[in-house]
Design a protein around this motif. Structure first.
Motif, PDB file in Angstrom:
ATOM      1  N   LEU A  58       0.643  -7.165 -22.002  1.00 43.31           N
ATOM      2  CA  LEU A  58       0.084  -5.952 -22.607  1.00 43.31           C
ATOM      3  C   LEU A  58      -1.249  -6.304 -23.249  1.00 43.31           C
ATOM      4  O   LEU A  58      -1.318  -7.238 -24.061  1.00 43.31           O
ATOM      5  N   PHE A  59      -2.310  -5.561 -22.913  1.00 46.49           N
ATOM      6  CA  PHE A  59      -3.634  -5.816 -23.475  1.00 46.49           C
ATOM      7  C   PHE A  59      -3.838  -4.957 -24.725  1.00 46.49           C
ATOM      8  O   PHE A  59      -3.482  -3.779 -24.750  1.00 46.49           O
ATOM      9  N   LEU A  60      -4.432  -5.565 -25.750  1.00 41.90           N
ATOM     10  CA  LEU A  60      -4.680  -4.867 -27.011  1.00 41.90           C
ATOM     11  C   LEU A  60      -6.153  -4.963 -27.374  1.00 41.90           C
ATOM     12  O   LEU A  60      -6.757  -6.036 -27.298  1.00 41.90           O
ATOM     13  N   LYS A  61      -6.718  -3.836 -27.793  1.00 38.59           N
ATOM     14  CA  LYS A  61      -8.058  -3.800 -28.363  1.00 38.59           C
ATOM     15  C   LYS A  61      -7.935  -3.859 -29.886  1.00 38.59           C
ATOM     16  O   LYS A  61      -6.850  -3.704 -30.439  1.00 38.59           O
ATOM     17  N   ALA A  62      -9.056  -4.070 -30.558  1.00 33.06           N
ATOM     18  CA  ALA A  62      -9.046  -4.062 -32.016  1.00 33.06           C
ATOM     19  C   ALA A  62      -8.487  -2.733 -32.517  1.00 33.06           C
ATOM     20  O   ALA A  62      -8.864  -1.665 -32.025  1.00 33.06           O
ATOM     21  N   GLY A  63      -7.565  -2.804 -33.471  1.00 30.86           N
ATOM     22  CA  GLY A  63      -6.962  -1.593 -34.012  1.00 30.86           C
ATOM     23  C   GLY A  63      -5.665  -1.197 -33.339  1.00 30.86           C
ATOM     24  O   GLY A  63      -5.125  -0.133 -33.626  1.00 30.86           O
ATOM     25  N   GLN A  64      -5.158  -2.049 -32.440  1.00 31.73           N
ATOM     26  CA  GLN A  64      -3.896  -1.763 -31.769  1.00 31.73           C
ATOM     27  C   GLN A  64      -2.856  -2.829 -32.123  1.00 31.73           C
ATOM     28  O   GLN A  64      -3.194  -3.968 -32.424  1.00 31.73           O
ATOM     29  N   MET A  65      -1.588  -2.428 -32.080  1.00 33.34           N
ATOM     30  CA  MET A  65      -0.513  -3.365 -32.421  1.00 33.34           C
ATOM     31  C   MET A  65       0.658  -3.204 -31.466  1.00 33.34           C
ATOM     32  O   MET A  65       0.785  -2.206 -30.752  1.00 33.34           O
ATOM     33  N   VAL A  66       1.516  -4.204 -31.481  1.00 33.90           N
ATOM     34  CA  VAL A  66       2.807  -4.171 -30.814  1.00 33.90           C
ATOM     35  C   VAL A  66       3.857  -4.590 -31.835  1.00 33.90           C
ATOM     36  O   VAL A  66       3.609  -5.514 -32.626  1.00 33.90           O
ATOM     37  N   ILE A  67       4.996  -3.917 -31.845  1.00 27.09           N
ATOM     38  CA  ILE A  67       6.128  -4.364 -32.659  1.00 27.09           C
ATOM     39  C   ILE A  67       7.142  -4.987 -31.705  1.00 27.09           C
ATOM     40  O   ILE A  67       7.732  -4.282 -30.874  1.00 27.09           O
ATOM     41  N   TYR A  68       7.297  -6.292 -31.807  1.00 27.40           N
ATOM     42  CA  TYR A  68       8.263  -6.969 -30.947  1.00 27.40           C
ATOM     43  C   TYR A  68       9.681  -6.604 -31.371  1.00 27.40           C
ATOM     44  O   TYR A  68      10.026  -6.644 -32.553  1.00 27.40           O
ATOM     45  N   ALA A  69      10.501  -6.276 -30.393  1.00 25.54           N
ATOM     46  CA  ALA A  69      11.906  -6.006 -30.677  1.00 25.54           C
ATOM     47  C   ALA A  69      12.618  -7.309 -31.023  1.00 25.54           C
ATOM     48  O   ALA A  69      12.213  -8.386 -30.574  1.00 25.54           O
ATOM     49  N   PRO A  70      13.672  -7.247 -31.825  1.00 27.46           N
ATOM     50  CA  PRO A  70      14.475  -8.453 -32.063  1.00 27.46           C
ATOM     51  C   PRO A  70      14.939  -9.047 -30.733  1.00 27.46           C
ATOM     52  O   PRO A  70      15.316  -8.319 -29.817  1.00 27.46           O
ATOM     53  N   ASN A  71      14.852 -10.368 -30.640  1.00 25.80           N
ATOM     54  CA  ASN A  71      15.301 -11.133 -29.465  1.00 25.80           C
ATOM     55  C   ASN A  71      14.419 -10.949 -28.226  1.00 25.80           C
ATOM     56  O   ASN A  71      14.810 -11.358 -27.130  1.00 25.80           O
ATOM     57  N   ALA A  72      13.239 -10.324 -28.390  1.00 28.71           N
ATOM     58  CA  ALA A  72      12.293 -10.219 -27.271  1.00 28.71           C
ATOM     59  C   ALA A  72      11.476 -11.508 -27.182  1.00 28.71           C
ATOM     60  O   ALA A  72      10.919 -11.972 -28.185  1.00 28.71           O
ATOM     61  N   ILE A  73      11.397 -12.095 -25.998  1.00 28.99           N
ATOM     62  CA  ILE A  73      10.586 -13.297 -25.794  1.00 28.99           C
ATOM     63  C   ILE A  73       9.121 -12.863 -25.737  1.00 28.99           C
ATOM     64  O   ILE A  73       8.752 -12.013 -24.928  1.00 28.99           O
ATOM     65  N   HIS A  74       8.286 -13.451 -26.582  1.00 29.51           N
ATOM     66  CA  HIS A  74       6.910 -12.962 -26.685  1.00 29.51           C
ATOM     67  C   HIS A  74       5.931 -14.095 -27.001  1.00 29.51           C
ATOM     68  O   HIS A  74       6.301 -15.144 -27.506  1.00 29.51           O
ATOM     69  N   GLY A  75       4.655 -13.840 -26.718  1.00 28.76           N
ATOM     70  CA  GLY A  75       3.564 -14.737 -27.063  1.00 28.76           C
ATOM     71  C   GLY A  75       2.261 -13.987 -26.919  1.00 28.76           C
ATOM     72  O   GLY A  75       2.179 -12.995 -26.190  1.00 28.76           O
ATOM     73  N   GLY A  76       1.211 -14.426 -27.619  1.00 27.16           N
ATOM     74  CA  GLY A  76      -0.061 -13.708 -27.582  1.00 27.16           C
ATOM     75  C   GLY A  76      -1.216 -14.630 -27.261  1.00 27.16           C
ATOM     76  O   GLY A  76      -1.083 -15.863 -27.332  1.00 27.16           O
ATOM     77  N   GLY A  77      -2.375 -14.046 -26.919  1.00 22.44           N
ATOM     78  CA  GLY A  77      -3.514 -14.888 -26.627  1.00 22.44           C
ATOM     79  C   GLY A  77      -4.809 -14.142 -26.451  1.00 22.44           C
ATOM     80  O   GLY A  77      -4.879 -12.943 -26.645  1.00 22.44           O
ATOM     81  N   SER A  78      -5.873 -14.873 -26.104  1.00 17.42           N
ATOM     82  CA  SER A  78      -7.236 -14.435 -25.871  1.00 17.42           C
ATOM     83  C   SER A  78      -8.073 -14.633 -27.125  1.00 17.42           C
ATOM     84  O   SER A  78      -7.669 -15.355 -28.034  1.00 17.42           O
ATOM     85  N   GLY A  79      -9.233 -13.962 -27.206  1.00 20.25           N
ATOM     86  CA  GLY A  79     -10.229 -14.358 -28.197  1.00 20.25           C
ATOM     87  C   GLY A  79     -10.279 -13.590 -29.485  1.00 20.25           C
ATOM     88  O   GLY A  79     -11.246 -13.706 -30.227  1.00 20.25           O
ATOM     89  N   GLY A  80      -9.294 -12.780 -29.794  1.00 25.76           N
ATOM     90  CA  GLY A  80      -9.378 -11.940 -30.977  1.00 25.76           C
ATOM     91  C   GLY A  80      -8.730 -12.542 -32.209  1.00 25.76           C
ATOM     92  O   GLY A  80      -8.053 -13.559 -32.158  1.00 25.76           O
ATOM     93  N   LEU A  81      -8.959 -11.889 -33.345  1.00 23.58           N
ATOM     94  CA  LEU A  81      -8.288 -12.241 -34.598  1.00 23.58           C
ATOM     95  C   LEU A  81      -7.037 -11.392 -34.707  1.00 23.58           C
ATOM     96  O   LEU A  81      -7.099 -10.162 -34.739  1.00 23.58           O
ATOM     97  N   ALA A  82      -5.882 -12.035 -34.732  1.00 25.26           N
ATOM     98  CA  ALA A  82      -4.606 -11.328 -34.811  1.00 25.26           C
ATOM     99  C   ALA A  82      -4.024 -11.464 -36.205  1.00 25.26           C
ATOM    100  O   ALA A  82      -4.203 -12.494 -36.882  1.00 25.26           O
TER     101      ALA A  82
END
Length: 271
Positions: A58-82
């Motif tokens: 899932l791609f996110l621009k500045a001002g967007q978020m994701v709420i990970y569900a419990p037990n969801a396997i997740h990771g983030g990346g690229s050049g932004g400040l999270a």
């Protein structure tokens, strides 16, 4: 002593604990996959990035978020400040909140960043402990403030989708009324409200059956009717006050919306 009616207040969301709260500059790196039994907010504060949930990117621009569900396997990346905060709640959050990109309004962006900044000052890592622990000198009043503000932030998104869309439509209307004297563009409205242009178009079209700019111009004409009927302003002054480029443009828009010219409306309303 009279018997008073007492309305019970139901807790729609109660934050029981904060597990982590921190900022990370992804700087073109990808964080390792993680999984845990509590929800976590991954918010892109600056630039852009992505997150991977159970193999889906899932791609996110500045001002967007994701709420990970419990037990969801997740990771983030690229050049932004999270900015990231994880927490536990007394009751499970609604399923529709999880694992999707959510665009925040300007007010919501400021609120979330303030929550994470304050929480990160209260917590610290400790060797051998997963998550963060409360600093020994942390202010417990500040901790409750974080809890309460996070609950209010989550409440903004917890209404059923239909109700949530109406709430966002109310945001659009309130914003336009506050700026009724301005000349607004689609991009400006979207940026100030924290919506994408496509989301704004869909929202207004679905609720009002017209484009955002047409809806805004309709609000201008409603305000013009009020000013003509309730004040001593002449037609030129009304046009100028509402940001129309000329009296001709204003008169044309007014007649198209109401079926009568503003001069005719003024005569009828002031009789």
């Amino acid at each position: 002593m009279p018997i008073y009616s007492k309305t019970e207040v139901h807790n729609m969301v109660t934050v029981d604990s904060i597990i982590t709260a921190f900022r990370i500059n992804l700087n073109h790196i990808v964080t390792r996959d993680d999984v845990h039994d509590f929800p976590e907010i991954f918010y892109m504060a600056q630039e852009q990035g992505f997150t991977v949930i159970a193999g889906k990117k899932l791609f996110l621009k500045a001002g967007q978020m994701v709420i990970y569900a419990p037990n969801a396997i997740h990771g983030g990346g690229s050049g932004g400040l999270a900015e990231i905060i994880s927490f536990e709640t007394e009751k499970s959050l609604p399923e529709f909140l999880f694992n999707r990109v959510i665009t925040l309004s300007g007010e919501q962006r400021l609120m979330l960043s303030a929550i994470i900044e304050k929480a990160s000052r209260l917590l610290e890592p400790r060797t051998g402990v997963y998550g963060l622990v409360l600093k020994h000198n942390a202010d417990l009043y500040d901790l409750q403030t974080v809890k309460n503000q996070l609950e209010l932030f989550l409440l903004d998104f917890m209404r059923p989708p239909e109700s949530y869309n109406m709430s966002r439509m109310n945001q659009v209307t309130d914003y336009m009324i506050r700026n009724i004297r301005c000349v607004l563009t689609l991009n400006q409205i979207s940026a100030d409200l924290g919506f994408s242009v496509a989301t704004l178009r869909r929202l207004v079209q679905k609720n009002c059956g017209q484009s955002p700019i047409a809806y805004f111009n309709g609000l201008k004409i409603l305000e013009a009717q009020r000013l003509i009927a309730k004040t001593s302003l002449n037609i030129t002054q009304v046009a100028e006050r509402l940001g129309f480029s000329s009296v001709h443009h204003f008169s044309k828009a007014f007649k198209q919306k109401t079926g009568v010219a503003p001069t005719e409306y003024a005569k009828a309303s002031r009789m």
